[in-house]
Design a protein around this motif. Structure first.
Motif, PDB file in Angstrom:
ATOM      1  N   THR A 216      -0.780 -37.690  24.499  1.00 56.41           N
ATOM      2  CA  THR A 216      -0.434 -36.271  24.884  1.00 56.41           C
ATOM      3  C   THR A 216       1.190 -36.188  24.760  1.00 56.41           C
ATOM      4  O   THR A 216       1.935 -37.363  24.883  1.00 56.41           O
ATOM      5  CB  THR A 216      -1.045 -35.925  26.350  1.00 56.41           C
ATOM      6  OG1 THR A 216      -0.164 -36.282  27.455  1.00 56.41           O
ATOM      7  CG2 THR A 216      -2.352 -36.056  26.402  1.00 56.41           C
ATOM      8  N   LEU A 217       1.539 -34.916  24.991  1.00 60.07           N
ATOM      9  CA  LEU A 217       3.238 -34.870  24.768  1.00 60.07           C
ATOM     10  C   LEU A 217       3.449 -34.301  26.051  1.00 60.07           C
ATOM     11  O   LEU A 217       4.765 -33.878  26.646  1.00 60.07           O
ATOM     12  CB  LEU A 217       3.340 -33.661  23.889  1.00 60.07           C
ATOM     13  CG  LEU A 217       4.689 -33.604  23.367  1.00 60.07           C
ATOM     14  CD1 LEU A 217       5.142 -34.658  22.637  1.00 60.07           C
ATOM     15  CD2 LEU A 217       5.093 -32.288  22.639  1.00 60.07           C
ATOM     16  N   ALA A 218       2.725 -34.421  27.342  1.00 60.96           N
ATOM     17  CA  ALA A 218       2.913 -33.726  28.520  1.00 60.96           C
ATOM     18  C   ALA A 218       4.212 -34.394  29.157  1.00 60.96           C
ATOM     19  O   ALA A 218       4.839 -33.621  30.017  1.00 60.96           O
ATOM     20  CB  ALA A 218       1.555 -33.893  29.455  1.00 60.96           C
ATOM     21  N   GLN A 219       4.450 -35.620  28.944  1.00 61.31           N
ATOM     22  CA  GLN A 219       5.669 -36.444  29.716  1.00 61.31           C
ATOM     23  C   GLN A 219       6.667 -36.405  28.726  1.00 61.31           C
ATOM     24  O   GLN A 219       7.767 -37.044  29.062  1.00 61.31           O
ATOM     25  CB  GLN A 219       4.993 -37.714  30.113  1.00 61.31           C
ATOM     26  CG  GLN A 219       3.950 -37.653  31.156  1.00 61.31           C
ATOM     27  CD  GLN A 219       3.477 -39.133  31.286  1.00 61.31           C
ATOM     28  OE1 GLN A 219       2.681 -39.491  30.684  1.00 61.31           O
ATOM     29  NE2 GLN A 219       3.677 -39.583  32.363  1.00 61.31           N
ATOM     30  N   SER A 220       6.871 -35.685  27.739  1.00 56.84           N
ATOM     31  CA  SER A 220       8.085 -35.289  26.848  1.00 56.84           C
ATOM     32  C   SER A 220       8.724 -34.285  26.977  1.00 56.84           C
ATOM     33  O   SER A 220       8.382 -33.232  27.360  1.00 56.84           O
ATOM     34  CB  SER A 220       7.701 -35.675  25.561  1.00 56.84           C
ATOM     35  OG  SER A 220       6.862 -37.067  25.185  1.00 56.84           O
ATOM     36  N   ALA A 221       9.895 -34.288  26.788  1.00 60.16           N
ATOM     37  CA  ALA A 221      10.978 -33.389  26.970  1.00 60.16           C
ATOM     38  C   ALA A 221      11.143 -32.071  25.722  1.00 60.16           C
ATOM     39  O   ALA A 221      10.621 -32.763  24.814  1.00 60.16           O
ATOM     40  CB  ALA A 221      12.413 -33.796  27.236  1.00 60.16           C
TER      41      ALA A 221
ATOM     42  N   VAL B 272      14.005 -25.725  10.877  1.00 61.92           N
ATOM     43  CA  VAL B 272      12.688 -25.179  10.367  1.00 61.92           C
ATOM     44  C   VAL B 272      11.613 -25.839  11.261  1.00 61.92           C
ATOM     45  O   VAL B 272      10.599 -25.205  11.569  1.00 61.92           O
ATOM     46  CB  VAL B 272      12.329 -25.929   9.154  1.00 61.92           C
ATOM     47  CG1 VAL B 272      11.092 -25.768   8.443  1.00 61.92           C
ATOM     48  CG2 VAL B 272      13.450 -25.440   8.001  1.00 61.92           C
ATOM     49  N   LEU B 273      11.680 -26.986  11.920  1.00 64.09           N
ATOM     50  CA  LEU B 273      11.061 -27.332  12.985  1.00 64.09           C
ATOM     51  C   LEU B 273      10.811 -26.524  14.094  1.00 64.09           C
ATOM     52  O   LEU B 273       9.686 -26.351  14.852  1.00 64.09           O
ATOM     53  CB  LEU B 273      11.304 -28.967  13.481  1.00 64.09           C
ATOM     54  CG  LEU B 273      11.287 -30.062  12.359  1.00 64.09           C
ATOM     55  CD1 LEU B 273      11.896 -31.186  12.803  1.00 64.09           C
ATOM     56  CD2 LEU B 273       9.837 -30.246  11.612  1.00 64.09           C
ATOM     57  N   HIS B 274      11.792 -26.028  14.645  1.00 65.30           N
ATOM     58  CA  HIS B 274      11.775 -25.124  15.463  1.00 65.30           C
ATOM     59  C   HIS B 274      11.028 -23.887  15.315  1.00 65.30           C
ATOM     60  O   HIS B 274      10.168 -23.416  16.224  1.00 65.30           O
ATOM     61  CB  HIS B 274      12.990 -24.778  16.200  1.00 65.30           C
ATOM     62  CG  HIS B 274      13.899 -25.752  16.891  1.00 65.30           C
ATOM     63  ND1 HIS B 274      13.524 -25.952  18.337  1.00 65.30           N
ATOM     64  CD2 HIS B 274      14.938 -26.716  16.730  1.00 65.30           C
ATOM     65  CE1 HIS B 274      14.416 -26.845  18.936  1.00 65.30           C
ATOM     66  NE2 HIS B 274      15.199 -27.149  17.912  1.00 65.30           N
TER      67      HIS B 274
ATOM     68  N   HIS C 137      25.145 -38.575  14.489  1.00 58.35           N
ATOM     69  CA  HIS C 137      24.501 -39.429  13.767  1.00 58.35           C
ATOM     70  C   HIS C 137      23.040 -39.863  14.382  1.00 58.35           C
ATOM     71  O   HIS C 137      22.241 -40.251  13.515  1.00 58.35           O
ATOM     72  CB  HIS C 137      25.084 -40.589  13.384  1.00 58.35           C
ATOM     73  CG  HIS C 137      26.318 -40.368  12.528  1.00 58.35           C
ATOM     74  ND1 HIS C 137      26.418 -40.501  11.009  1.00 58.35           N
ATOM     75  CD2 HIS C 137      27.635 -40.090  12.760  1.00 58.35           C
ATOM     76  CE1 HIS C 137      27.669 -40.048  10.803  1.00 58.35           C
ATOM     77  NE2 HIS C 137      28.461 -39.920  11.974  1.00 58.35           N
ATOM     78  N   VAL C 138      22.943 -39.421  15.498  1.00 57.95           N
ATOM     79  CA  VAL C 138      21.494 -39.650  16.120  1.00 57.95           C
ATOM     80  C   VAL C 138      20.408 -38.517  16.151  1.00 57.95           C
ATOM     81  O   VAL C 138      20.735 -37.335  16.495  1.00 57.95           O
ATOM     82  CB  VAL C 138      21.735 -40.335  17.731  1.00 57.95           C
ATOM     83  CG1 VAL C 138      20.438 -40.423  18.357  1.00 57.95           C
ATOM     84  CG2 VAL C 138      22.518 -41.251  17.877  1.00 57.95           C
ATOM     85  N   ALA C 139      19.447 -38.622  15.614  1.00 61.62           N
ATOM     86  CA  ALA C 139      18.175 -37.699  15.481  1.00 61.62           C
ATOM     87  C   ALA C 139      17.714 -37.469  16.693  1.00 61.62           C
ATOM     88  O   ALA C 139      17.430 -36.178  17.319  1.00 61.62           O
ATOM     89  CB  ALA C 139      17.344 -38.119  14.409  1.00 61.62           C
TER      90      ALA C 139
ATOM     91  N   ALA D 167      17.419 -35.352  19.934  1.00 59.14           N
ATOM     92  CA  ALA D 167      18.495 -35.713  20.829  1.00 59.14           C
ATOM     93  C   ALA D 167      18.784 -34.262  21.630  1.00 59.14           C
ATOM     94  O   ALA D 167      19.119 -34.526  22.995  1.00 59.14           O
ATOM     95  CB  ALA D 167      19.551 -36.077  19.948  1.00 59.14           C
ATOM     96  N   ALA D 168      18.683 -33.246  21.091  1.00 61.63           N
ATOM     97  CA  ALA D 168      18.987 -31.828  21.754  1.00 61.63           C
ATOM     98  C   ALA D 168      18.097 -31.618  22.903  1.00 61.63           C
ATOM     99  O   ALA D 168      18.275 -31.055  23.875  1.00 61.63           O
ATOM    100  CB  ALA D 168      18.816 -30.670  20.881  1.00 61.63           C
TER     101      ALA D 168
END
Length: 328
Positions: free
Chosen positions: A3-8, A60-62, A187-189, A234-235
């Motif tokens: 799941t994505l529950a623990q992702s920011a 686009v992803l947003h 340079h970090v995605a 990264a954002a």
């Protein structure tokens, strides 16, 4: 179930597949995923193709993350693979202050006249000078070590002391060569979780001690780097220098430290590596592992062990250790 529950953040990225289908780069929002190879104009077949056009893709992803009228698939039932297949892996050694102090104290000479506290104080001062004046210690790993975040980890028969090393990994977007520390994070995605396994018994060559470390032997067995589950942009990570790195072995916490204990932060690592190498989209920069490895506890990995690794905002990976079959 993954799941994505623990992702920011509002979304993450992963490489997924249906039971009878090929892997695809996925946009993951809550409990569902979108096949980006179908909806993006340039039809990226894998994650690296997406990262190669990261600045174009991100807005686009947003937008896609908020589009309900698309062909979303339930995350339940999809297999989660390693989120990226890197061309290059750069690994940082001795990059957590407390970890290095613990190792130095544990391996001091039997005739060392200092008390433990005196030794710790002196070594801590050396680490502070190193962070201020010296350079990171970076070596290179093989892409064939990458495994999925829920795959079994095969412990080679020759590995006498297999050990865990949970780490924060930065995922490169645009190429980086000779970039300044001030510009390095451009340079970090995003970030993901890596467990950079090591066989302690083969770190140093017994036949040629003067040569030093044997990184090929001790770190590059197939599947020795479980990765993921997600790449979190990264954002969405407010401060990569303030994340909690936690590894549990069979439910017992073994590593639990802040990335604030790193001697060299991500910007400094990326800049340093780029002075020599050309970092490419999809490459990984592993930032080192904190205190609490198996060699510290006197408890190395064995058949049947289950490792659960988490980093704040990046989700959880869970891998089971399986002994290599005799004669394999």
């Amino acid at each position: 179930m993954a799941t994505l529950a623990q992702s920011a953040g509002p979304f993450a990225l992963g490489t997924l597949s249906a039971p009878d289908g090929a892997p695809f780069p996925g946009l993951v929002v809550r409990d569902r995923a979108l096949d980006l190879s179908r909806v993006l104009a340039w039809k990226p077949a894998e994650m690296r193709a997406l990262l190669e056009r990261w600045e174009e893709a991100l807005p686009v992803l947003h937008t896609l993350a908020n589009e309900d009228a698309l062909e979303w698939r339930p995350l339940d039932g999809l297999r989660v693979h390693a989120p990226i297949e890197p061309r290059q892996i750069f690994q940082s050694g001795a990059n957590y202050r407390q970890h290095v102090i613990d190792l130095e104290v544990a391996h001091r000479s039997p005739d060392d006249p200092r008390t433990v506290e005196e030794a710790r104080t002196e070594i801590a001062a050396v680490m502070d000078r190193r962070a201020a004046e010296d350079l990171p210690y970076v070596f290179i790993g093989l892409p064939s070590t990458i495994a999925g975040p829920y795959d079994d980890v095969v412990l080679p028969a020759w590995a006498e002391q297999p050990d865990w090393e949970l780490e924060l990994a930065a995922v490169i977007a645009k190429p980086a060569h000779r970039v300044s520390e001030a510009r390095a994070l451009e340079h970090v995605a995003g970030y993901t979780i890596a467990n950079d396994l090591t066989d302690r018994s083969t770190v140093f060559r017994r036949d040629m001690k003067a040569i030093g470390t044997d990184w090929l032997r001790c770190k590059n067995a197939p599947g020795f780097t479980p990765l993921g589950p997600w790449i979190v942009p990264a954002a969405s990570i407010a401060d990569p220098g303030d994340l909690r790195v936690t590894l549990k072995l069979n439910g017992e916490t073994m590593q639990d430290e802040s990335t604030g204990d790193m001697l060299f932060g991500i910007a400094r690592l990326v800049s340093y590596i780029s002075r020599t190498a050309l970092l490419l989209p999809g490459d990984l920069v592993l930032t080192g592992s904190p205190a609490g490895n198996g060699i510290h506890w006197g408890r190395l990995l064995r058949d049947g062990d289950v490792m659960e690794g988490s980093i704040t905002g990046l989700g959880v990976q869970r891998t089971r250790c399986v002994a290599e079959e005799p004669g394999a």
